[in-house]
Design a protein around this motif. Sequence first.
Motif, PDB file in Angstrom:
ATOM      1  N   ASP A 118      13.672 -14.895 -34.468  1.00 14.24           N
ATOM      2  CA  ASP A 118      14.110 -16.024 -33.642  1.00 14.24           C
ATOM      3  C   ASP A 118      15.092 -16.909 -34.413  1.00 14.24           C
ATOM      4  OD1 ASP A 118      12.543 -15.169 -31.555  1.00 14.24           O
ATOM      5  OD2 ASP A 118      10.905 -16.576 -31.951  1.00 14.24           O
ATOM      6  N   ALA A 119      14.760 -17.184 -35.658  1.00 17.84           N
ATOM      7  CA  ALA A 119      15.618 -18.074 -36.455  1.00 17.84           C
ATOM      8  C   ALA A 119      16.975 -17.443 -36.717  1.00 17.84           C
ATOM      9  CB  ALA A 119      14.925 -18.409 -37.776  1.00 17.84           C
ATOM     10  N   LEU A 120      16.971 -16.147 -37.011  1.00 19.01           N
ATOM     11  CA  LEU A 120      18.238 -15.460 -37.275  1.00 19.01           C
ATOM     12  C   LEU A 120      19.109 -15.452 -36.020  1.00 19.01           C
ATOM     13  CD1 LEU A 120      19.872 -13.851 -39.387  1.00 19.01           C
ATOM     14  CD2 LEU A 120      18.845 -11.764 -38.446  1.00 19.01           C
ATOM     15  N   ARG A 121      18.501 -15.152 -34.887  1.00 18.94           N
ATOM     16  CA  ARG A 121      19.267 -15.108 -33.632  1.00 18.94           C
ATOM     17  C   ARG A 121      19.865 -16.469 -33.305  1.00 18.94           C
ATOM     18  NH1 ARG A 121      15.296 -11.103 -30.025  1.00 18.94           N
ATOM     19  NH2 ARG A 121      15.924  -9.189 -31.128  1.00 18.94           N
ATOM     20  N   ARG A 122      19.074 -17.507 -33.508  1.00 14.70           N
ATOM     21  CA  ARG A 122      19.556 -18.846 -33.208  1.00 14.70           C
ATOM     22  C   ARG A 122      20.677 -19.234 -34.173  1.00 14.70           C
ATOM     23  NH1 ARG A 122      17.689 -23.337 -30.452  1.00 14.70           N
ATOM     24  NH2 ARG A 122      15.923 -22.128 -29.725  1.00 14.70           N
ATOM     25  N   SER A 123      20.500 -18.926 -35.436  1.00 15.20           N
ATOM     26  CA  SER A 123      21.501 -19.354 -36.421  1.00 15.20           C
ATOM     27  C   SER A 123      22.831 -18.628 -36.224  1.00 15.20           C
ATOM     28  CB  SER A 123      20.985 -19.130 -37.843  1.00 15.20           C
ATOM     29  OG  SER A 123      20.904 -17.751 -38.138  1.00 15.20           O
ATOM     30  N   ARG A 124      22.748 -17.400 -35.727  1.00 16.78           N
ATOM     31  CA  ARG A 124      23.986 -16.628 -35.518  1.00 16.78           C
ATOM     32  C   ARG A 124      24.479 -16.686 -34.069  1.00 16.78           C
ATOM     33  NH1 ARG A 124      22.892 -10.978 -38.863  1.00 16.78           N
ATOM     34  NH2 ARG A 124      22.965 -11.871 -40.969  1.00 16.78           N
ATOM     35  N   ASP A 125      23.672 -17.324 -33.265  1.00 18.31           N
ATOM     36  CA  ASP A 125      23.980 -17.337 -31.824  1.00 18.31           C
ATOM     37  C   ASP A 125      24.187 -15.906 -31.326  1.00 18.31           C
ATOM     38  OD1 ASP A 125      24.349 -18.420 -29.335  1.00 18.31           O
ATOM     39  OD2 ASP A 125      26.483 -18.804 -29.630  1.00 18.31           O
ATOM     40  N   ASP A 126      23.273 -15.050 -31.762  1.00 16.47           N
ATOM     41  CA  ASP A 126      23.369 -13.621 -31.429  1.00 16.47           C
ATOM     42  C   ASP A 126      21.992 -13.148 -30.962  1.00 16.47           C
ATOM     43  OD1 ASP A 126      23.570 -10.894 -31.282  1.00 16.47           O
ATOM     44  OD2 ASP A 126      24.106 -10.590 -33.392  1.00 16.47           O
ATOM     45  N   PRO A 127      21.783 -12.997 -29.669  1.00 13.70           N
ATOM     46  CA  PRO A 127      20.458 -12.610 -29.170  1.00 13.70           C
ATOM     47  C   PRO A 127      20.046 -11.191 -29.546  1.00 13.70           C
ATOM     48  CG  PRO A 127      22.071 -12.652 -27.397  1.00 13.70           C
ATOM     49  CD  PRO A 127      22.757 -13.213 -28.591  1.00 13.70           C
ATOM     50  N   ALA A 128      20.954 -10.438 -30.120  1.00 14.77           N
ATOM     51  CA  ALA A 128      20.609  -9.070 -30.507  1.00 14.77           C
ATOM     52  C   ALA A 128      20.347  -8.940 -32.006  1.00 14.77           C
ATOM     53  CB  ALA A 128      21.737  -8.122 -30.102  1.00 14.77           C
TER      54      ALA A 128
END
Lengths: 268, 177
Positions: free
Chosen positions: A73-83
Motif C-alpha cells: 500500500d505504501a509503495l503504491r501510494r508513494s509512486r502513485d502506481d496501483p500496480a
Amino acid sequence: MGVRRSAASLSVAELTDLRDAFTALYGISDDRGYAFLAGVHGLPLPQYCKHGSILFLPWHRAYLYFMERAMIDALRRSRDDPAAAVSLPWWDWSSAAAHADGGGLPPGWLAPADGGANALASGPMTLGDADLEQVRTNLPGAVTDGADPVTVRDPDTPDQLPKATTVNRALSATSFTEFSQIVEGIHNGVHGWVGGAMSAVPIAAYDPIFWSHHAMIDRLWYLWQLSPQGADPSAALLDTALPPWPMTVRQTLSVPNLGYDYAAQVVG
Amino acid sequence: MVASSTARTGAGGQTLVVDLAYPPDPGRAPFTRADLVVTGVDHSGTSYEVRLYLDNPGADIDTPRDPEAGYAGRYTVFGHGGCYGDEGHCEVPEAAGDPTDVRPVHQLTPLDTFVTVTDALRRVLDRDGRLSTVTMVPVSLTPRRSDRSPAPELLEFADLSLHTYLAATDLDVPTPG
C-alpha cells in the motif's frame, strides 16, 4: 501478494522496490506506517508479540502478512502506481554465503561504505520520550544517541550464525510443538547475533532486518508444513485469536490462502 | 526422565553446576535421543545464552565450545530488557483457574525449552560410564557485543531435567555450536 525471494537473489529493481517501500512506510505516522507496525511487537505498550509460546509461529506469520500488505500500500501510494508490487525477502542465515568470510547480514541491508542512505540499514526509532529514555538506560547500544535516533546493529562473526544442520534438525521435528520450540530457539540466537536493537524484544522490529529474519522463520515453517512430518497445531489451538490481527491460528495455516508463496529457486 | 535435585555455583560464582546423575538406579535404558529440558525460564531481562557442559564443573565463559570440553549445546533467551510499564505491569499473575478468564497469557510467563544432547551424553557415558553434572554457563547478549559477559543474575529457571527417548528420529544429530 506475490512470491517471497531470498534476500541474496533480489534484482537491483526488486531491492529498489523494497527500499522504496520501507522509506514510504517510515514516512507514514498513522496506523499504516512503520512506527505503528514495529511498535506492535513491543514498545510502545501494549506488547502483542508471542514468544516462548505455541503461538510464536502463527502470530508472526500474521504479523508479516499485515506488514507486507502495508508495504504494498505504501509503495503504491508513494509512486502513485496501483500496480506497484513488493514482497518480503527472506534472509537465509544458514546459507553458505551467510557463513562465508565477509558474509553475515545480506549486502542489501548494510550501510553503504560511501555514507549514502539505505532504508534497510537501520530503522527510525520513533518512541516517545519516556520509552526512549528507558530503552537507552536498559539497552545501551541499541539505538543511536541524539535526536531522531535509529536502530543500531553489532553483529557477531558469520560462523556463529545457525548452520544448515541446525535448520535440518528443526525440519526433522515430528510435532508442531517440537518444531515450534526448536525454530524459536534458532530465531532467538539470530536476534542475539545481530545485536543492537534486534537483541531485545521491545524494539527488535524497528530494525528492518527483523522482517527478513522472520520471513526466514516463516519459510522454515512453510517448508516443514510441506514435509512428510508437517502437521497442524493441536485442534484446541486452531480457533485461538492472534490480536491485534483479526485472524485465528487456523487462518494462518495455509500460505497459498494468504496469497503469497516462497520461491523454491531463482535462476538468472 | 532424570530431574536435578541439587545445584551449586561454579567457576567464579558465574556458573551453575547441577547434579544430574545418569543413568539413575536401577540402570541405563537404551536411547536414541537425549534432551536437556529447562522449564520455567525467565525472559524478563537482557537477552542471554546458556552454554551447557556435561561433567565439566569448572566450565566458564572461556571454556571452548567443543566436545572435548563436554560442550553439549546452548539455548538462547530473547529477553524483554526490563519492565516498561507501571508498577505491577511485569508481575506475572498466578493462574486463576477461572474458566471465564480469557485474557491472553502474560507476556513474561516463564517459558520451557530444550537442547538435544544425544552425542554429548553418549561421549560422557562412553568415557566415564555415567553422567554426574551439567554446568550452565550464562552469557549476556547485550545490544553491544563489547558489553557481553558472564551473567549469573539472568539465569533463572524452575527445573533442569534429562529426557532420554527410544525412538526413530532424525533429531539425533550432533548438536550444533
